[in-house]
Design an enzyme around this catalytic site. Structure first.
Site, PDB file in Angstrom:
ATOM      1  N   CYS A  85      58.730  59.049  16.739  1.00  0.00           N
ATOM      2  CA  CYS A  85      57.684  59.522  15.961  1.00  0.00           C
ATOM      3  C   CYS A  85      57.743  60.799  15.424  1.00  0.00           C
ATOM      4  CB  CYS A  85      56.407  58.922  15.285  1.00  0.00           C
ATOM      5  SG  CYS A  85      55.323  58.790  16.501  1.00  0.00           S
ATOM      6  N   CYS A 130      53.056  54.298  16.079  1.00  0.00           N
ATOM      7  CA  CYS A 130      53.813  55.123  16.338  1.00  0.00           C
ATOM      8  C   CYS A 130      54.782  54.338  15.145  1.00  0.00           C
ATOM      9  CB  CYS A 130      54.565  54.400  17.505  1.00  0.00           C
ATOM     10  SG  CYS A 130      56.089  55.228  17.880  1.00  0.00           S
TER      11      CYS A 130
END
Lengths: 288, 225, 258
Positions: free
Chosen positions: A241, A269
């Site tokens: 991410c 995430c």
């Protein structure tokens, strides 16, 4: 529903645990003894946290359970299922939606809010045990604020490693009074203990201790003037991410030295990726 | 400086059925500053006993002993400790020290106890050791390894390193050769010249004649058994 | 001479059921004095030391200590936190067995530094410098600072225990058979070290031992105990050379030349 009493424990046991929790809230950082029950899981799997969660749960609560930040590991899944079955409460993996979060070894990345309860699973509640094995003596040391010994541990760290090498279960002082073991969270999480609007409860099943940090309590990580506390993390961004502010797990991807760093908080995430952030090794089809 | 008045001494031997030995009665003498007085009398007449009582080592069972303004007989231990530190010196026949402590330290110790800085104390100890002919190569060794004569001279050095206003000397020239004997006699003469009151036991008659102003025979103080 | 005793012990007594540990013990200890307590095993000397140092609670009596902070205070009337603070500032306690006085799992430097940290030192570099200096004073090489005490010989452990105790500059040290269990040549070195430290730091000390040679060399004053009571006390050399009490005479005569 099931034939179990709500949240597995009988009402008298839950009252006993709530009394211990209230005492812990009244004396922040103080380890309150309680009559820990046998739970249908082994010690070390979160029996203390489960009992605290059981005592706090109401039918309207939404429960989230994480293990090392992840919602999908064995320990987290089995505890979540346990309460789904015995209490029938709603569960969620989203930090913001949960009213009670039981955790093993992490604090969620998302800031906690007023009304949330964070329940920690604690293996060894006594921060002084490494240096003083006698429980009678450590209790007296807490009572008398005789805490020179705690710095000896940090001194030994620096003498041996050139820096304070304690990277998890890093000792803290609660509201200028009790020295407390924050459970084996990474020291990266220590600053998040302090001054949070959520209630933090700690349960140690095998050791039969409960302690608490009420909302907006000052928590200071111990250190030396010339070796100040640092909330360190791996010097990378998440490979999924791209967030470079979170606590990362290192994942070995093959046997040729390949590895990746990913957020240990899976909910954080995923939320980031849903919002369109992409890390170095994020699967390309997600981008579509 | 040193005054002894009507002093008595007896020993009660509890290990031998509680036998009481009266060894001294009516002992009186005085030593003025700058004076050297010799105790004489046959062996066993009580010379050493009297010296030890003045030193505070033996208890006084009757009468008065005064050194300077301290009443040794009946004084509290700390008064005697202070007296020995600053006022009353003693050269015994025996060397009693912690094993393995270097000679220079042994001699400097009385000065250190008085609070004199280590450098100065060592310097003065070195001076007096040179004076009594202890070669420098021995200073770093413990005197417990020395010959009898050398040990005796270390004792002398320790006894004269500080200028005590009162001094007790127990056979200071025994087991010394001619030249070292002369050194000790001149040390005694210098102490007298500074105004020290000295009481001593000297078997060496010519030494006695050389430094002592008068003699006190302790035979008259002894109690016949 | 100072006008206030450092320690005044007044009528201390402690019984274990019907058995007397110690009874009616009184004395004054003055600044800079070293006092020896001798007696055979079971004479109550260790019980007495425990009562003085706050490890045991006596049944009767007072222990008045001239504290740096507040002047003379009755130690037995102090609260536990006050007594603990005293024990790590003005006081020190050297155990016979270094294992009782050291943290065997902590490095030499950590052992010496603990008292500093307990009174608030929070600068690693300064703590380490002081620990290094103290290891030097007790003749332990600076390169052993990170070794654990169990890697040390008995004599070194005992010297380390002394450094650990004296680093905060106490004024009164309690010692329980400090040279017991060490061989003779190591004892001599330790005695010399203690004498030097006592003199340089102006320490007062209470030393319990059954070794008359040790008190002869270390103590200014001597207390002789038998069956829990003081039978004789005075200047060390006077008590040893001209003992008055039958028990002291027996004690002195049973020892080879001291």
């Amino acid at each position: 529903m099931s034939d179990y009493n709500f949240a597995y424990l009988d009402e008298q046991t839950k009252r006993m645990i709530r009394r211990a929790i209230l005492k812990g809230v009244a004396v922040p950082g103080y380890q309150v003894p309680f009559a820990s029950r046998e739970m249908p899981m082994p010690y070390g799997w979160g029996t203390g946290g489960v009992q605290v969660t059981a005592a706090c749960l109401t039918p309207d609560d939404t429960l989230k359970v994480i293990d090392q930040g992840a919602d999908d590991t064995t320990n987290a899944v089995s505890i979540r299922k346990f309460f789904e079955r015995t209490a029938g409460v709603a569960t969620s993996t989203h930090t913001a939606e949960a009213t009670i979060i039981q955790t093993r070894h992490r604090i969620p990345e998302a800031a906690l809010s007023d009304g949330q309860i964070l329940v920690y699973q604690v293996p060894i509640p006594e921060p002084l045990r490494f240096l003083e094995p006698r429980e009678t003596e450590t209790r007296r040391m807490h009572a008398l604020e005789d805490y020179g010994l705690m710095h000896v541990k940090l001194y030994e760290d620096i003498a041996r490693n050139g820096a304070i090498a304690t990277s998890y279960a890093y000792p803290v002082k609660v509201e200028g009074r009790y020295i407390m073991d924050p459970s084996p969270i990474p020291k990266f999480d220590n600053p998040k203990l302090s001054n949070t609007p959520a209630l933090q409860l700690f349960g140690a099943g095998r050791e039969q201790r409960i302690y608490a940090i009420p909302p907006f309590t000052q928590i200071v990580s111990l250190d030396f003037e010339d070796y100040p506390f640092e909330a360190s993390k791996a010097p990378h961004a998440c490979d999924l991410c791209a967030d470079d502010t979170t606590y990362l797990d290192e994942v070995i991807t093959d046997d040729h030295g390949g590895r990746m760093f990913v957020c240990s908080d899976t909910d954080h995430c995923e939320t980031r990726r849903d919002a369109g952030y992409r890390g170095r090794l994020a699967p390309q089809e997600d981008a579509a | 400086m040193i005054a002894v008045q009507d002093v008595e001494k007896r020993f009660t031997l509890h290990t031998q059925g509680g036998a009481v030995l009266q060894v001294m009665a009516g002992a009186s003498l005085s030593v003025a500053p700058g004076e050297c007085v010799a105790l004489i009398g046959a062996s066993g007449a009580g010379k050493s006993t009297l010296m030890r009582m003045i030193w505070g080592n033996y208890r006084t069972d009757g009468g008065l002993i005064r050194v300077g303004d301290v009443h040794v007989s009946g004084a509290e231990p700390r008064a005697i400790i202070a007296l020995r530190r600053a006022t009353l010196g003693y050269v015994s026949q025996f060397l009693r020290v912690v094993p393995r402590v270097p000679t220079l330290e042994v001699v400097a110790e009385p000065l250190l106890a008085l609070g004199i800085y280590e450098a100065e104390a060592r310097e003065r100890a070195a001076e007096i050791l040179t004076r009594v002919n202890i070669p420098e190569r021995l200073w770093s060794l413990s005197p417990t390894t020395f010959s009898g004569g050398e040990q005796q001279r270390v004792n002398i050095a320790r006894g004269f390193v500080h200028h005590w206003p009162a001094l007790l000397l127990d056979e200071p020239t025994a087991s010394l050769d001619g030249s070292n004997r002369a050194v000790v006699l001149s040390l005694i003469a210098e102490a007298k010249a500074r105004g020290a009151a000295i009481l001593g036991i000297f078997h060496d008659e010519s030494a006695r004649a050389q430094v002592c102003d008068r003699e006190v025979d302790v035979t008259s103080f002894a109690v016949a058994p | 001479m100072s006008a206030t005793p450092l320690l005044t012990v007044d009528g201390i007594g402690k019984s274990y059921g019907a058995r007397i540990g110690c009874a009616d013990v009184s004395f004054d200890l003055w600044p800079g004095e070293v006092m020896g307590i001798v007696g055979e095993s079971g004479s109550g000397k260790s019980t007495l030391l425990g009562c003085l140092a706050g490890h045991l609670t006596p049944d009767t009596g007072h222990v008045i200590f001239d504290t740096t902070a507040d002047g003379p205070r009755d130690v037995l009337a102090m609260s536990e936190p006050e007594r603990r603070m005293l024990a790590r500032t003005d006081w020190a306690f050297v155990h016979q067995n270094p294992r009782d006085g050291l943290r065997m799992g902590v490095s030499a430097g950590g052992n010496v530094g603990e008292r500093l940290m307990a009174v608030g030192a929070r600068h690693y570099g300064q703590i380490r410098d002081q620990a290094t200096e103290w290891l030097g004073r007790v003749e332990i090489n600076a390169d052993r600072i990170d070794d654990k005490p169990r890697q040390f010989s008995g004599g070194m452990q005992q010297r380390l225990q002394i450094a650990r105790n004296l680093v905060t500059g106490p004024r009164l040290v309690f010692m329980d058979e400090p040279t017991g269990g060490l061989d003779v040549s190591v004892q001599a070195r330790l005695l010399d070290l203690l004498r030097g430290l006592v003199r340089r730091m102006g320490l007062s000390a209470v030393i319990v031992t059954h070794d008359l040679a040790v008190v002869r060399l270390l103590a200014d004053r001597l207390v002789v105990m038998k069956d829990g009571r003081i039978v004789e006390q005075g200047l060390t050399d006077q008590v040893l050379d001209d003992p008055q009490h039958p028990y002291t005479q027996l004690l002195v005569s049973s020892v080879l030349q001291v």
